[in-house]
Design a protein around this motif. Sequence first.
Motif, short mmCIF file in Angstrom:
data_model
loop_
_atom_site.label_atom_id
_atom_site.label_comp_id
_atom_site.label_asym_id
_atom_site.label_seq_id
_atom_site.Cartn_x
_atom_site.Cartn_y
_atom_site.Cartn_z
N ARG A 95 28.68 93.85 75.39
CA ARG A 95 27.84 93.46 76.52
C ARG A 95 28.12 92.01 76.91
NH1 ARG A 95 24.49 96.90 79.64
NH2 ARG A 95 24.11 95.40 81.30
N ALA A 96 28.24 91.16 75.89
CA ALA A 96 28.47 89.74 76.15
C ALA A 96 29.80 89.54 76.87
CB ALA A 96 28.46 88.98 74.83
N LEU A 97 30.80 90.27 76.39
CA LEU A 97 32.12 90.18 77.00
C LEU A 97 32.04 90.60 78.46
CD1 LEU A 97 35.14 89.72 76.64
CD2 LEU A 97 35.35 92.10 75.96
N SER A 98 31.31 91.70 78.68
CA SER A 98 31.16 92.22 80.03
C SER A 98 30.49 91.20 80.94
CB SER A 98 30.33 93.51 79.98
OG SER A 98 29.84 93.80 81.25
N ASP A 99 29.44 90.54 80.42
CA ASP A 99 28.73 89.55 81.23
C ASP A 99 29.63 88.36 81.54
OD1 ASP A 99 26.58 91.15 81.18
OD2 ASP A 99 25.52 90.06 79.59
N THR A 100 30.40 87.95 80.55
CA THR A 100 31.31 86.82 80.78
C THR A 100 32.28 87.15 81.91
OG1 THR A 100 31.27 86.72 78.38
CG2 THR A 100 32.66 85.12 79.52
N LEU A 101 32.81 88.39 81.87
CA LEU A 101 33.78 88.79 82.88
C LEU A 101 33.15 88.76 84.26
CD1 LEU A 101 35.68 91.74 81.21
CD2 LEU A 101 36.48 89.42 81.60
N TRP A 102 31.88 89.18 84.34
CA TRP A 102 31.21 89.25 85.64
C TRP A 102 30.91 87.86 86.16
CZ3 TRP A 102 30.74 92.10 89.60
CH2 TRP A 102 29.73 91.89 90.52
N ARG A 103 30.52 86.98 85.23
CA ARG A 103 30.13 85.64 85.66
C ARG A 103 31.34 84.77 85.99
NH1 ARG A 103 27.27 84.60 81.21
NH2 ARG A 103 25.61 86.15 81.26
N ALA A 134 24.66 99.00 84.67
CA ALA A 134 25.91 99.30 83.97
C ALA A 134 26.66 97.99 83.70
CB ALA A 134 26.77 100.22 84.82
N ASP A 135 27.34 97.90 82.57
CA ASP A 135 28.15 96.71 82.36
C ASP A 135 29.54 96.94 82.95
OD1 ASP A 135 29.78 98.06 80.55
OD2 ASP A 135 28.52 97.52 78.85
N SER A 136 30.41 95.94 82.86
CA SER A 136 31.72 96.02 83.51
C SER A 136 32.50 97.24 83.06
CB SER A 136 32.54 94.77 83.19
OG SER A 136 31.87 93.63 83.64
N PHE A 137 32.41 97.55 81.78
CA PHE A 137 33.23 98.64 81.25
C PHE A 137 32.70 99.99 81.70
CE2 PHE A 137 33.62 95.04 78.38
CZ PHE A 137 34.98 94.80 78.51
N GLN A 138 31.36 100.11 81.72
CA GLN A 138 30.77 101.35 82.22
C GLN A 138 31.11 101.54 83.70
OE1 GLN A 138 26.83 100.33 80.95
NE2 GLN A 138 26.79 101.97 79.41
N THR A 139 31.06 100.44 84.45
CA THR A 139 31.41 100.52 85.87
C THR A 139 32.86 100.97 86.04
OG1 THR A 139 29.91 98.70 86.27
CG2 THR A 139 31.44 99.25 88.03
N LEU A 140 33.71 100.38 85.21
CA LEU A 140 35.13 100.75 85.27
C LEU A 140 35.30 102.23 84.99
CD1 LEU A 140 38.14 99.81 85.32
CD2 LEU A 140 37.97 99.65 82.85
#
Lengths: 300, 268
Positions: A2-10, B172-178
């Motif tokens: 989740r943290a990685l995902s948030d970093t990528l988005w930000r 959804a997080d980035s990976f789920q979106t992907l």
Amino acid sequence: MRALSDTLWRRPRLTIALLLAPPLIWLGVVYLGALAALLVQSFFSIDHFTGQINRTFTLATYAELFRASNFDIILRTVVMAALVTLASAVIAFPIAYYAARYARGRWKALFYLGVMMPLWSSYLVKVYSWKLILAREGILTWGAAKLHLTWLLDGWLALPVVGGNSLSVSATGTFIVFVYVWLPYMILPVQAALERVPPSMLEASGDLGAKPFQTLRHVLLPLAMPGVVAGSIFTFSLTLGDYIIPGIIGSSRRFIGQAVYEQQGVAGNTPLAAAFAMVPILIMAAYLWAAKKKGAFDAL
Amino acid sequence: MPSERAPVSLKIAAGAGLLFLHLPILLIFIYAFTTEDKSYQWPPPGLTLKWFAVTWGRPDVWAALRLSLQVAAISTAVALVLGTLCAAAVSRAHFFGRETVSLLVILPIALPGVVTGIALRSAFHIAEIPFSFWTIVLGHATFCVVVVYNNAVARFRRTSGSLIEASMDLGADSFQTLRHVILPNIATALLAGGMLAFALSFDEVIVTTFTAGQQQTLPIWMLEELVRPRQRPVTNVVAMVVVLVTLLPILGAYYLTRGTDAVAGQGK
């Protein structure tokens, strides 16, 4: 996760950098690296007595390109590329125009596939089919005999430069095969350019009193030009660098691609091969620069 | 004034042009059945199915076919990954050097094949890399990236950013979106791009002659036969099979991307 995902988005910049890294590393290292290796080699020279490659900077190899025998190869290739481009444009125009203006629905799809399938068919098979057609015992000689045109074929073959023992070992044969193989690359961009011409513009030209030929000459052709230039990038570049077609169907007079292949292979003169290979690159760079000024890339 | 019906001269010119494009390929199909095995005689003196059996029993043809399929499969896989990543980055944002990235991707097919080939070969020579399966793949993947890239970039452009934002807003997080939004959206474009990349690699001969060393892919096998014909009937049959095999991915890619603004394969 989740943290990685948030970093990528930000941090979109980081995301882009991560996305781009693998392809850029691949293309940068493999492709640009290889091109750099080629460029470096072209500044080396070969010792003609020992056959050793002398790894010191020199322009001597480039000077060799201007020797009569080598310069002829370059000139011949450029003339061939120009003729092929011209012929492709002439043959491509009616197909592209019909497809863009008149073909509708099912016919449109048929035209599209009719251009795509030859484009994607195996290159070697296409060349091979012409070897069958142009052979002395092949279908063309047979057809000429049936039409009582053997005298014309023989007369053409008797001509210097363009003639030869049979069409499959003549410059005419090379020309036909080049046109055949690269034609689809010309049709697609010309069609794309013509699709953008509104029919009302042609009607306006007619309403203002232009005859069909005048409309063609002063309205349609200028509007098709960017497409022709875009297509010519392909036909020109592909002809400049091809070494297989003139080797299989053609006379013993060589083209740039063949010179590159022979110099690095049989002759072992990699520097000269590299210098030869720089010729199409330089010609295409100049060509692309000119084409960009004409706005040809919008039609690609 | 231009009518809605095409002038006869235009019809004839367009039709003749299309015939010119297709008749030579059709001719291959007839030659595959000819009984003549010493020359390219037309019309064929007789028709036979014998050469299909002969070709079937040729281990060198099978070996070349196997190598070609392996190279094409792996090059396509590499090209799919690299091309998609590149397309995702380019369509996502305007960043410095964006044009340069597009140019870099297109360059391997924009420059003549002989340049790419000799460039790779001199690089292998300088780095002292011996020719192997992987040197072929290295070359093929490099110029296959562009077809995947072209297809993917067109699809990304049509996939609106709001869709991705909506997915994120819904938790959804980035990976789920992907996984659940982006991939389903671009799947057919990737499949089409992959098929075209496969066809491109399966057919490639110019770059391959520089990177293969002694190995024979199917196009190299055909090239040898063209330069020094030994088994003309077998070559005829192989040529026919190659036409049929490359036709399938092209038609597949066409149907997958039909009706979108950019139909696959326009920039081979």
